[in-house]
Design a protein around this motif. Structure first.
Motif, PDB file in Angstrom:
ATOM      1  N   THR A  22       0.879  -1.428  -0.047  1.00  0.00           N
ATOM      2  CA  THR A  22      -0.024   0.039  -0.164  1.00  0.00           C
ATOM      3  C   THR A  22       0.891   1.145  -0.006  1.00  0.00           C
ATOM      4  O   THR A  22       0.333   2.230  -0.909  1.00  0.00           O
ATOM      5  N   SER A  23       2.065   1.236   0.835  1.00  0.00           N
ATOM      6  CA  SER A  23       2.672   2.624   0.734  1.00  0.00           C
ATOM      7  C   SER A  23       3.373   2.691  -0.243  1.00  0.00           C
ATOM      8  O   SER A  23       3.445   3.965  -0.783  1.00  0.00           O
ATOM      9  N   ARG A  24       3.912   1.604  -0.977  1.00  0.00           N
ATOM     10  CA  ARG A  24       4.779   1.884  -2.385  1.00  0.00           C
ATOM     11  C   ARG A  24       3.654   2.307  -3.367  1.00  0.00           C
ATOM     12  O   ARG A  24       4.175   3.257  -4.207  1.00  0.00           O
ATOM     13  N   LEU A  47       3.388   5.622  -6.917  1.00  0.00           N
ATOM     14  CA  LEU A  47       2.377   5.907  -8.137  1.00  0.00           C
ATOM     15  C   LEU A  47       1.313   6.998  -7.735  1.00  0.00           C
ATOM     16  O   LEU A  47       1.361   7.925  -8.658  1.00  0.00           O
ATOM     17  N   ALA A  48       0.700   6.702  -6.624  1.00  0.00           N
ATOM     18  CA  ALA A  48      -0.450   7.910  -6.783  1.00  0.00           C
ATOM     19  C   ALA A  48       0.184   9.367  -6.262  1.00  0.00           C
ATOM     20  O   ALA A  48      -0.148  10.206  -7.200  1.00  0.00           O
ATOM     21  N   THR A  52      -4.470   8.507 -12.841  1.00  0.00           N
ATOM     22  CA  THR A  52      -3.995   7.573 -13.193  1.00  0.00           C
ATOM     23  C   THR A  52      -4.022   6.364 -12.099  1.00  0.00           C
ATOM     24  O   THR A  52      -4.261   5.054 -12.238  1.00  0.00           O
ATOM     25  N   PHE A  53      -3.560   6.903 -10.840  1.00  0.00           N
ATOM     26  CA  PHE A  53      -3.445   5.868  -9.876  1.00  0.00           C
ATOM     27  C   PHE A  53      -4.422   6.424  -8.507  1.00  0.00           C
ATOM     28  O   PHE A  53      -3.584   7.037  -7.507  1.00  0.00           O
ATOM     29  N   PRO A  54      -5.534   6.213  -8.527  1.00  0.00           N
ATOM     30  CA  PRO A  54      -6.148   6.840  -7.250  1.00  0.00           C
ATOM     31  C   PRO A  54      -5.687   6.093  -6.014  1.00  0.00           C
ATOM     32  O   PRO A  54      -5.136   4.892  -6.072  1.00  0.00           O
ATOM     33  N   ARG A  55      -5.657   7.023  -4.952  1.00  0.00           N
ATOM     34  CA  ARG A  55      -5.082   6.561  -3.667  1.00  0.00           C
ATOM     35  C   ARG A  55      -5.820   5.144  -3.107  1.00  0.00           C
ATOM     36  O   ARG A  55      -6.828   4.925  -3.203  1.00  0.00           O
TER      37      ARG A  55
END
Ligand code: MSP
Length: 637
Positions: free
Chosen positions: A351-353, A358-359, A506-509
């Motif tokens: 999750t943190s990566r 990304l997000a 592109t990358f929602p949290r």
């Protein structure tokens, strides 16, 4: 065949179990290498496959109520689909039941028999069916396999043997001449000492088993599964009949695998090749294991990470497509692990990566630059040039360092270089203050900035494409620039006036994420009740906020990390059992709660002058950290 070539292999897998993240790791590593080499216009041969002639298969087929052949035909499809769904583009999936493989194996046996390296004898000894490995009496106190912990069986039969003992000196000479042919170095040293301890001839046939490749001149025997399996690396090159392709691709540039099978690949396999008079592989690269809860994953322990579940959960949680979720897992595996070392899969790390890399970093860069292009230029790429000399240098340096690291399979560091560049671009947006450029009517400078940022995104997409092929193609096609080839890494390839297609977020949290074995499936733990204490006893403890200034893994220990912690004006050393839950470098600058007045103690010979507080359950461990910013040394009460 012309031009430079690169031949990369994975082990061929036992397909009697379901594929997990460990199998995916090696295979995606090979795919990354293959895609990277293709980017640099090398002819690539990338092969993987299935190891089907084993006793395990016979047992699994019996259990499934099928004939072995029917069983492997069914199972192999699962594995092929699995790799396909993770966007693995191998050139050949070799099965050890394939006709050309059977011919290649029988050719090797005949050749080695003719040259006197195979002879008949009696084998008496221990055998582990699960590892398909012969063991010496001295290796197996209690008749338990040292590799998998299962029971071994006594075998006594007439067998054919391979004269492994004849190659001790030749192997040592080879490794002395090519110290880089096994990496990391620790594995090289392990292999050399294995060879120095002496080599015994090995049994290479079984007469009590029917399933397998028949011995060419004695059909009562089948060939020992490992001897057969290793030859797959020759089969796929066209050996022994298609000499052109064989001579072009052989020797392999790199065999990838994890540490459990290096004796086969670094002792037996090169000896077989020496006996055949063939060149030895350029390199065996040995990566670590994926662990969960500090243990190697295995079906029997019930701690296997199912990559399909990870993808499904991620896609559900964030709304991204499953093919983009595949990219995220591919990236995670190589951004998180140092290729060569063990790595830990936890939901928290994943999750943190995702959220940070990304997000935040990559996703934000794209959405800010695309939003500015939309707002000021109605989505048209503006005619601009490089924004600054610094940016030009930075792009060139990023690419050079990335190439060097990728050439040495240092994926984590290569990605760090790319991410440092992504963050530089994010910083550039802040320092160059685009909205002020517009206000001051510096339109050309603003155009240069946007053009340079779009170019930077395009270059980043090419650099991450071996890891994230779907993402790379989506970004490139939104920019109207499709090629992934090295020559397109040059600045200025992006055409002006193309109307970009917006990509949205592109990358929602991720807020919550759950992919490990559900707690409900784990064994119930009995709650431990402790006796009541009065406040005086509690007040004897000096609990303080500490700042971690340095963190290093304790050599020789799987669990311990040595921390240098600042507590107010004091600096103390704390040895903590958290190595299976945190990567040391990620601990630096974290504030934690320290038991400051604990009597010093020695752990593995290293002094620990305190203790840190952490909470744990079956899913992992988390450090207790202050919720708001507070100085180190502050009292916790
Ligand atoms: N069939 C043999 C290989 C023959 S090659 C001529 C075999 N098969 S296997 O199915 O057991 O696969 C072993 C390989 O799978 C390892 O060498 C490694 O590449 C990969 N992994 C399996 N579990 C793993 C982890 N937990 N972590 C990382 N990779 C691991 O051995």
């Amino acid at each position: 065949m012309k031009g430079s070539k690169f031949y990369v292999t994975t082990p061929i897998y036992y397909i009697s179990g379901d594929p997990h993240i460990g199998h995916l790791y090696t295979t995606v590593a090979a795919d990354i290498i293959a895609r990277y080499k293709k980017m640099r216009t090398t002819n690539v041969l990338f092969t993987t496959g299935s190891d089907e002639n084993s006793l395990k298969i016979v047992k699994a087929a019996q259990k499934a109520g099928k004939e072995p052949r029917e069983y492997v035909d069914d199972e192999v499809e699962k594995w092929k689909n699995f790799f396909k769904s993770f966007n693995v583009q191998y050139d050949r999936f070799v099965r050890t039941t394939d006709e050309d493989h059977i011919k290649a194996v029988q050719h090797v046996i005949k050749t080695l028999h003719q040259s006197g390296y195979i002879y008949k004898g009696k084998y008496e000894g221990w055998y582990c069916v699960d590892c398909e490995t012969f063991w010496l009496e001295s290796d197996i106190p209690n008749q338990i396999c040292p590799s998998c912990g299962r029971e071994v069986h006594w075998i006594s039969e007439d067998n054919y043997f391979f004269k492994l003992s004849a190659f001790q000196k030749a192997l040592l000479d080879h490794y002395e001449a090519y110290p880089k042919s096994i990496e990391p170095e620790s594995r090289f040293n392990e292999v050399v000492s294995m060879i120095k301890m002496g080599l015994n001839d090995i049994s290479i046939s079984r007469s009590s088993v029917q399933w397998g490749i028949p011995f060419p001149f004695d059909e009562k025997h089948v060939i020992y599964v490992w001897f057969d399996a290793l030859i797959n690396y020759l089969t796929v090159t066209g050996y022994p009949n298609e000499l052109d392709t064989f001579m072009y691709y052989w020797p392999a540039n790199v065999h990838l695998m994890s540490k459990d099978i290096i004796r086969f690949h670094c002792v037996i396999w090169p000896a077989m090749l020496l006996a055949l008079g063939l060149p030895l592989p350029e390199k065996v690269y040995v990566h670590g294991w994926w662990l969960t809860s500090g243990e190697k994953m295995s079906k029997s322990k019930g701690n296997v990470i199912d990559p399909n579940l990870v993808i499904e959960d991620l896609s559900k949680e964030t709304g991204i497509s499953t093919s983009l979720a595949v990219d995220v897992l591919r990236l995670f595996m190589f951004r998180e692990s140092t290729f060569g070392d063990d790595a830990i899969f936890t939901d928290a790390r994943f999750t943190s990566r995702y959220n940070f890399d990304l997000a935040n970093d990559l996703g934000n860069l794209i959405s800010r630059v695309y939003a500015m292009t939309h707002k000021t230029f109605n989505d048209e790429i503006p005619a601009g040039t490089i924004f600054s000399e610094n940016l030009r240098i930075s792009i060139l340096e990023t690419i050079t360092q990335y190439f060097d690291l990728m050439d040495h399979f240092r994926f984590k560091e290569a990605l760090e270089i790319v991410w440092a560049f992504i963050n530089e671009c994010n910083k550039l947006i802040e320092t160059s203050k685009p909205w002020e450029l517009l206000k001051q009517n510096q339109l050309q400078l603003y155009k240069n900035l946007i053009y340079s940022l779009l170019e930077s995104i395009r270059i980043v997409a090419i650099l991450v494409s071996p890891f994230m092929p779907t993402f790379a193609n989506t970004v490139l096609s939104s920019l109207g620039a499709r090629s992934l080839k090295e020559e397109n890494l040059a600045f200025g390839k992006l055409g002006f006036n193309h109307v970009i297609s917006q990509l949205g977020v592109t990358f929602p949290r991720i807020k919550t994420f759950q992919s490990e074995v559900p707690v409900s499936k784990k064994k119930e733990k009995v709650e431990e009740k402790k006796e009541m204490v009065d406040i005086d006893l509690f007040q004897k403890l000096d609990l303080r906020i500490g700042l971690i200034e340095k963190a290093e893994k304790l050599e020789g220990s799987e669990k311990l990390v040595v921390l240098q912690v600042r507590v107010g004006s004091e600096s103390k050393q704390i040895v903590a059992g958290i190595a299976q839950h945190y990567i040391p470098e990620d601990l630096v600058n974290k504030k934690i709660v320290v038991v400051n007045n604990l009597k010093p103690a020695k752990l593995r010979g290293v002094e620990s002058q305190g203790m840190l507080l952490a909470a744990s359950n079956e899913l992992g461990l988390t450090l207790i950290t202050p919720e708001k910013e507070i100085d180190s040394g502050s009292v916790v009460k």
